[in-house]
Scaffold this motif. Structure first.
Motif, mmCIF file in Angstrom:
data_model
loop_
_atom_site.group_PDB
_atom_site.id
_atom_site.type_symbol
_atom_site.label_atom_id
_atom_site.label_comp_id
_atom_site.label_asym_id
_atom_site.label_seq_id
_atom_site.Cartn_x
_atom_site.Cartn_y
_atom_site.Cartn_z
ATOM 1 N N ALA A 336 -2.857 5.453 -3.987
ATOM 2 C CA ALA A 336 -3.023 5.748 -5.104
ATOM 3 C C ALA A 336 -2.500 5.481 -6.508
ATOM 4 O O ALA A 336 -2.964 5.467 -7.368
ATOM 5 C CB ALA A 336 -2.505 7.260 -5.248
ATOM 6 N N TYR A 337 -1.128 4.548 -6.129
ATOM 7 C CA TYR A 337 -0.277 4.311 -7.305
ATOM 8 C C TYR A 337 -0.529 2.617 -7.275
ATOM 9 O O TYR A 337 0.582 2.084 -8.306
ATOM 10 C CB TYR A 337 1.055 5.295 -7.357
ATOM 11 C CG TYR A 337 1.444 6.450 -7.838
ATOM 12 C CD1 TYR A 337 1.591 6.687 -8.856
ATOM 13 C CD2 TYR A 337 1.176 7.405 -6.890
ATOM 14 C CE1 TYR A 337 1.859 8.107 -8.975
ATOM 15 C CE2 TYR A 337 1.489 8.234 -7.071
ATOM 16 C CZ TYR A 337 1.157 8.639 -8.284
ATOM 17 O OH TYR A 337 1.471 10.250 -8.538
ATOM 18 N N TYR A 338 -1.327 1.747 -6.308
ATOM 19 C CA TYR A 338 -1.266 0.404 -6.876
ATOM 20 C C TYR A 338 -0.279 0.057 -5.889
ATOM 21 O O TYR A 338 0.068 -1.260 -6.325
ATOM 22 C CB TYR A 338 -2.195 0.243 -7.640
ATOM 23 C CG TYR A 338 -3.334 0.528 -8.101
ATOM 24 C CD1 TYR A 338 -4.368 0.075 -7.195
ATOM 25 C CD2 TYR A 338 -3.257 1.626 -9.318
ATOM 26 C CE1 TYR A 338 -6.011 1.643 -7.936
ATOM 27 C CE2 TYR A 338 -4.012 2.142 -10.021
ATOM 28 C CZ TYR A 338 -5.292 2.042 -8.733
ATOM 29 O OH TYR A 338 -6.540 2.895 -9.562
ATOM 30 N N VAL A 339 0.408 0.618 -4.738
ATOM 31 C CA VAL A 339 2.270 0.473 -4.043
ATOM 32 C C VAL A 339 1.742 -0.249 -2.850
ATOM 33 O O VAL A 339 1.298 0.748 -2.493
ATOM 34 C CB VAL A 339 3.230 1.109 -4.581
ATOM 35 C CG1 VAL A 339 4.485 1.299 -3.997
ATOM 36 C CG2 VAL A 339 3.770 1.560 -5.936
ATOM 37 N N PRO A 340 2.788 -1.655 -2.915
ATOM 38 C CA PRO A 340 1.597 -1.899 -1.437
ATOM 39 C C PRO A 340 3.255 -1.219 -0.508
ATOM 40 O O PRO A 340 4.177 -0.608 -0.712
ATOM 41 C CB PRO A 340 2.100 -3.211 -1.603
ATOM 42 C CG PRO A 340 2.713 -3.773 -2.556
ATOM 43 C CD PRO A 340 2.668 -2.326 -3.628
ATOM 44 N N LEU A 341 2.983 -1.092 0.855
ATOM 45 C CA LEU A 341 3.562 -1.035 1.968
ATOM 46 C C LEU A 341 4.320 -1.808 2.408
ATOM 47 O O LEU A 341 3.882 -3.226 3.229
ATOM 48 C CB LEU A 341 2.746 -0.136 3.078
ATOM 49 C CG LEU A 341 3.595 0.495 4.501
ATOM 50 C CD1 LEU A 341 4.107 1.946 3.276
ATOM 51 C CD2 LEU A 341 2.515 1.317 4.821
ATOM 52 N N ALA A 342 5.802 -1.684 2.392
ATOM 53 C CA ALA A 342 6.302 -3.267 3.711
ATOM 54 C C ALA A 342 7.726 -1.849 4.453
ATOM 55 O O ALA A 342 8.597 -2.356 3.771
ATOM 56 C CB ALA A 342 6.910 -3.774 2.613
ATOM 57 N N PRO A 343 7.519 -1.322 5.481
ATOM 58 C CA PRO A 343 8.300 -0.762 6.354
ATOM 59 C C PRO A 343 9.216 -1.598 6.490
ATOM 60 O O PRO A 343 9.677 -2.567 7.266
ATOM 61 C CB PRO A 343 7.595 -0.253 7.067
ATOM 62 C CG PRO A 343 6.403 -0.285 7.301
ATOM 63 C CD PRO A 343 6.138 -1.651 6.053
ATOM 64 N N HIS A 344 10.995 -0.388 6.464
ATOM 65 C CA HIS A 344 11.653 -0.960 6.802
ATOM 66 C C HIS A 344 11.561 -0.812 8.765
ATOM 67 O O HIS A 344 11.370 0.668 9.117
ATOM 68 C CB HIS A 344 13.063 0.084 6.265
ATOM 69 C CG HIS A 344 14.566 -0.180 6.769
ATOM 70 N ND1 HIS A 344 15.352 0.321 7.890
ATOM 71 C CD2 HIS A 344 15.492 -0.826 6.612
ATOM 72 C CE1 HIS A 344 16.387 0.068 7.862
ATOM 73 N NE2 HIS A 344 16.221 -1.745 6.864
#
Length: 428
Positions: A336-344
């Protein structure tokens, strides 16, 4: 004959429609959908009979969990970092799970989480312990349904998961032959992204063992390491840099500014994640993308991080922040904030594939971490399927559940001495 054929067709249509209806209703109605459509077990009879653990030490300490059922289906899960001390907590969760339907995953998760409100259930060891159980329940559900987990989390968005290589224990030292060999190995393995650490407790330019305000000499060393690494990789390999949340605000801003010419994939946790306002100040001071989240718990913790516009990329650790569904919720919030996910991600192939199942269903997924370059043989022998990363990507399997099974002989090489290996608890 015609009536029988009509009845048969209606039965088939009802059975076919049940999974579709379940997808419309959401995962909360998963158990009801299975009861209506599945065979031969008729899932209402599926019950949890036991929870057991095993402890390993590879990149730090991890706890593996197995959920056993009355029909021979066993689910596996994993927790890391804050998992130290998780085993007694998992044993305490056991009494709330025995006899329950393992397909009611969110109900089990919320019951245990809210019961622990005065026991630290907002994060840390409690959440890490619950996370391992949650992942094992998803593996159980997938196996019971004969579906990969990503189908239960919304369906497949991608069929392969991009992986970046953490450079491991080796410091990147300009001109150093061992550093050059490590960079060459990462390229030979086919990775399209890598990460290095630039926080150095033993830096000769440090003046204080407690205060992490960096001197000019320390910052020069950081810049030279990044410059050497960036120049050693071709331009099509992305580079991320980790500061492990050790520095103060002034140092973080200076380093972030110095990193701008290198066009990093991200600068990770330049200040501790405990102060979101400080993280936001760093982000606002630079064009270098800022990444944070491995030490943030639950979607409630990420809400503040996102609302304050403190990061460009989030990196929840799926294996301690609440598990697969919770990370999916965090990803949706970030979307919803246009932020991508890069899991640790520093866990075994079992936990890594579980996270990959979740990433396969998340639209805003960017890349996931891999931290085993110093333990290649152990990694490749941990599961029966062997190597799960090919040329820097994980192909998401179509097998039920997580999609991999532990190779006991290989995994036990990392067993913490003197700890049980999925043995029943005495007196349980």
């Amino acid at each position: 004959m015609k009536n029988n054929e009509t009845t048969s067709r209606r039965s088939l249509l009802r059975a076919a429609a049940a999974p579709a209806a379940a997808s419309l209703l959401g995962v909360g109605h998963l158990s009801a959908a299975v009861q209506a459509a599945s065979s031969p077990y008729r899932r209402p009879k599926l019950k949890i009979t036991d929870i057991r653990t095993a402890e390993v030490r590879v990149h730090g300490y991890q706890v593996h969990v197995r959920v056993y059922t009355d029909q021979g289906i066993t689910g596996q899960g994993e927790a890391t970092d804050a998992a130290q001390g998780a085993v007694p907590l998992i044993r305490s969760f056991r009494r709330m799970l025995i006899g329950q339907d393992p397909l009611n995953i969110e109900a089990a998760f919320e019951r245990i989480r809210t019961m622990g409100i005065f026991a630290g259930a907002q994060g840390g060891q409690y959440l890490a312990a619950l996370t391992a159980v949650e992942i094992a329940l998803w593996d159980t559900a997938g196996k019971a349904l004969g579906l990969p987990i990503y189908q239960l989390l919304g369906g497949q968005v991608r069929d392969r998961i991009r992986v970046y290589c953490d450079s491991g224990e080796r410091e990147m030292i300009p001109g150093d032959e061992r550093s050059k060999e490590r960079i060459k190995l990462i390229q030979q393995l086919g990775f399209t992204a890598a990460k290095i650490d630039i926080d150095d407790y033993a830096d000769p330019a440090r003046f204080d063992k407690v205060n992490w305000t960096a001197s000019n000499g320390e910052i020069d060393h950081m810049v030279s390491k990044v410059g050497f690494t960036r120049d050693s990789y071709p331009k099509n390999i992305d580079l991320a840099v980790d500061m492990h949340g050790r520095y103060d605000l002034g140092t973080a801003k200076r380093v972030a500014k110095e990193m701008e010419p290198f066009r990093l994939m991200w600068l990770e946790e330049p200040v501790p994640a405990e102060n979101m306002d400080a993280m936001r100040d760093v982000r606002q001071s630079t064009h270098t993308p800022i990444c944070c989240g491995e030490n943030v718990y639950l979607r409630f913790g990420f809400r503040e991080l996102l609302e304050k516009r403190a990061v460009d990329i989030i990196m929840p650790d799926t294996h301690k922040t609440g598990g697969l569904l919770e990370t999916r919720k965090i990803a949706d919030l970030a979307h919803a904030y246009y932020v991508p996910l890069a899991p640790h991600n520093v866990v075994s192939p079992i936990g890594t594939m579980a996270a990959a199942q979740m990433c396969a269903a998340v639209p805003n997924f960017l890349v996931i971490e891999w931290h085993w370059i110093d333990r290649l043989d152990l990694w490749r022998n941990w599961v029966k399927e062997g190597e799960i990363i090919e040329k820097g990507f994980i192909a998401v399997p179509e097998k039920a559940g997580i999609g991999v099974e532990m190779n006991e002989e290989g995994a036990r090489k990392a067993q913490v001495p003197g700890t049980p290996w999925f043995e029943p608890w005495k007196g349980a």
